[in-house]
Scaffold this motif. Structure first.
Motif, PDB file in Angstrom:
ATOM      1  N   ALA A 160       3.084 -14.808 -17.962  1.00  0.00           N
ATOM      2  CA  ALA A 160       3.347 -13.911 -16.836  1.00  0.00           C
ATOM      3  C   ALA A 160       2.397 -14.211 -15.688  1.00  0.00           C
ATOM      4  CB  ALA A 160       3.213 -12.458 -17.273  1.00  0.00           C
ATOM      5  N   GLN A 161       1.150 -14.524 -16.017  1.00  0.00           N
ATOM      6  CA  GLN A 161       0.166 -14.849 -14.994  1.00  0.00           C
ATOM      7  C   GLN A 161       0.554 -16.146 -14.266  1.00  0.00           C
ATOM      8  OE1 GLN A 161      -3.802 -15.337 -16.510  1.00  0.00           O
ATOM      9  NE2 GLN A 161      -4.743 -14.848 -14.540  1.00  0.00           N
ATOM     10  N   LYS A 162       0.998 -17.146 -15.023  1.00  0.00           N
ATOM     11  CA  LYS A 162       1.429 -18.408 -14.413  1.00  0.00           C
ATOM     12  C   LYS A 162       2.647 -18.176 -13.516  1.00  0.00           C
ATOM     13  CE  LYS A 162      -0.166 -21.660 -17.932  1.00  0.00           C
ATOM     14  NZ  LYS A 162       0.264 -22.634 -18.946  1.00  0.00           N
ATOM     15  N   GLU A 163       3.579 -17.369 -13.996  1.00  0.00           N
ATOM     16  CA  GLU A 163       4.781 -17.075 -13.220  1.00  0.00           C
ATOM     17  C   GLU A 163       4.416 -16.347 -11.920  1.00  0.00           C
ATOM     18  OE1 GLU A 163       8.850 -17.004 -12.336  1.00  0.00           O
ATOM     19  OE2 GLU A 163       7.779 -18.106 -13.895  1.00  0.00           O
ATOM     20  N   LEU A 164       3.473 -15.421 -12.004  1.00  0.00           N
ATOM     21  CA  LEU A 164       3.025 -14.700 -10.818  1.00  0.00           C
ATOM     22  C   LEU A 164       2.388 -15.654  -9.811  1.00  0.00           C
ATOM     23  CD1 LEU A 164       2.437 -12.133  -9.201  1.00  0.00           C
ATOM     24  CD2 LEU A 164       0.354 -11.854 -10.559  1.00  0.00           C
ATOM     25  N   GLN A 165       1.520 -16.537 -10.294  1.00  0.00           N
ATOM     26  CA  GLN A 165       0.867 -17.485  -9.384  1.00  0.00           C
ATOM     27  C   GLN A 165       1.884 -18.423  -8.737  1.00  0.00           C
ATOM     28  OE1 GLN A 165      -2.058 -19.303 -11.927  1.00  0.00           O
ATOM     29  NE2 GLN A 165      -3.588 -17.701 -11.558  1.00  0.00           N
ATOM     30  N   LYS A 166       2.847 -18.875  -9.514  1.00  0.00           N
ATOM     31  CA  LYS A 166       3.880 -19.765  -8.992  1.00  0.00           C
ATOM     32  C   LYS A 166       4.695 -19.039  -7.921  1.00  0.00           C
ATOM     33  CE  LYS A 166       8.076 -22.164 -10.391  1.00  0.00           C
ATOM     34  NZ  LYS A 166       9.011 -22.399 -11.489  1.00  0.00           N
ATOM     35  N   LEU A 174       6.183  -8.474  -6.254  1.00  0.00           N
ATOM     36  CA  LEU A 174       5.876  -7.065  -6.514  1.00  0.00           C
ATOM     37  C   LEU A 174       6.207  -6.686  -7.950  1.00  0.00           C
ATOM     38  CD1 LEU A 174       7.008  -5.345  -3.223  1.00  0.00           C
ATOM     39  CD2 LEU A 174       4.698  -5.785  -4.003  1.00  0.00           C
ATOM     40  N   LEU A 175       7.323  -7.168  -8.435  1.00  0.00           N
ATOM     41  CA  LEU A 175       7.722  -6.875  -9.805  1.00  0.00           C
ATOM     42  C   LEU A 175       6.729  -7.473 -10.802  1.00  0.00           C
ATOM     43  CD1 LEU A 175       9.943  -5.702 -11.675  1.00  0.00           C
ATOM     44  CD2 LEU A 175      10.965  -7.977 -11.646  1.00  0.00           C
ATOM     45  N   LEU A 176       6.338  -8.716 -10.580  1.00  0.00           N
ATOM     46  CA  LEU A 176       5.388  -9.374 -11.480  1.00  0.00           C
ATOM     47  C   LEU A 176       4.011  -8.737 -11.408  1.00  0.00           C
ATOM     48  CD1 LEU A 176       6.431 -13.099 -10.960  1.00  0.00           C
ATOM     49  CD2 LEU A 176       6.732 -11.739 -13.026  1.00  0.00           C
ATOM     50  N   GLU A 177       3.583  -8.326 -10.229  1.00  0.00           N
ATOM     51  CA  GLU A 177       2.293  -7.663 -10.099  1.00  0.00           C
ATOM     52  C   GLU A 177       2.306  -6.301 -10.784  1.00  0.00           C
ATOM     53  OE1 GLU A 177       1.389  -7.589  -5.932  1.00  0.00           O
ATOM     54  OE2 GLU A 177       0.363  -9.513  -6.031  1.00  0.00           O
ATOM     55  N   GLY A 178       3.423  -5.646 -10.752  1.00  0.00           N
ATOM     56  CA  GLY A 178       3.543  -4.346 -11.407  1.00  0.00           C
ATOM     57  C   GLY A 178       3.480  -4.451 -12.918  1.00  0.00           C
ATOM     58  N   GLU A 206       0.826  -1.205   0.000  1.00  0.00           N
ATOM     59  CA  GLU A 206       0.000   0.000   0.000  1.00  0.00           C
ATOM     60  C   GLU A 206       0.863   1.259   0.000  1.00  0.00           C
ATOM     61  OE1 GLU A 206      -2.474  -0.534   3.428  1.00  0.00           O
ATOM     62  OE2 GLU A 206      -3.850  -1.878   2.363  1.00  0.00           O
ATOM     63  N   ARG A 207       1.925   1.267   0.810  1.00  0.00           N
ATOM     64  CA  ARG A 207       2.827   2.426   0.820  1.00  0.00           C
ATOM     65  C   ARG A 207       3.472   2.621  -0.545  1.00  0.00           C
ATOM     66  NH1 ARG A 207       4.712   0.179   5.651  1.00  0.00           N
ATOM     67  NH2 ARG A 207       6.618  -0.475   4.614  1.00  0.00           N
ATOM     68  N   LYS A 208       3.891   1.532  -1.145  1.00  0.00           N
ATOM     69  CA  LYS A 208       4.533   1.588  -2.459  1.00  0.00           C
ATOM     70  C   LYS A 208       3.561   2.156  -3.501  1.00  0.00           C
ATOM     71  CE  LYS A 208       7.909  -0.314  -5.167  1.00  0.00           C
ATOM     72  NZ  LYS A 208       9.201   0.237  -5.195  1.00  0.00           N
ATOM     73  N   ALA A 209       2.301   1.715  -3.467  1.00  0.00           N
ATOM     74  CA  ALA A 209       1.291   2.193  -4.416  1.00  0.00           C
ATOM     75  C   ALA A 209       1.042   3.684  -4.214  1.00  0.00           C
ATOM     76  CB  ALA A 209      -0.010   1.407  -4.254  1.00  0.00           C
ATOM     77  N   ARG A 210       0.963   4.128  -2.953  1.00  0.00           N
ATOM     78  CA  ARG A 210       0.758   5.563  -2.687  1.00  0.00           C
ATOM     79  C   ARG A 210       1.942   6.380  -3.186  1.00  0.00           C
ATOM     80  NH1 ARG A 210      -1.171   3.953   2.560  1.00  0.00           N
ATOM     81  NH2 ARG A 210       0.895   4.430   3.351  1.00  0.00           N
TER      82      ARG A 210
END
Length: 136
Positions: free
Chosen positions: A57-63, A130-134, A8-12
């Protein structure tokens, strides 16, 4: 909990940086050009509404999220063991038995090494999530 608060801090921070950059760009643009009458802007013409989802990318994020959760659980278990060993080291019965004290102390030292490794893995996975979500 810590991860959510950090996220949350990072997003703000990112949002405030983006707004600051937009404001700086707007000031530069308005200073360098004469005032114009407002023109209607095309709505989302640049981005198609049905953008393809990157499955890899979605599979990598879930993994990575799954590995992160496992690392979090492992860290919690190791911290519980550390608390137990610290309590044992603080107990007078442990000091009265030299063999038990030596074994408990060795176990504690080994656990500290495991905790160090687990913390490094946890932090690495946290940053990767965090990197993959970004990028997602």
């Amino acid at each position: 909990e810590e991860w959510v608060a950090w996220k949350e801090r990072k997003a703000r921070d990112e949002k405030s940086r983006e707004q600051g950059a937009k404001n700086a760009d707007n000031r530069k643009e308005t200073a360098s050009r004469p005032p114009e009458s407002p023109k209607p802007q095309p709505q989302a013409a640049a981005k198609p509404a049905n953008a393809p989802i990157n499955k890899e990318a979605q599979k990598e994020l879930q993994k990575t999220q799954r590995l992160f959760q496992q690392a979090e659980q492992q860290l919690a278990e190791l911290n519980k063991k550390r608390e137990t060993l610290e309590a044992a080291l603080a107990a007078p019965d442990t000091y009265s038995n030299p063999g038990l004290f030596k074994k408990t102390e060795e176990d504690y030292a080994a656990l500290q090494g495991q905790l160090k490794t687990a913390n490094a893995q946890y932090e690495e996975l946290f940053e990767k999530v965090l990197l993959l979500e970004g990028n997602g």
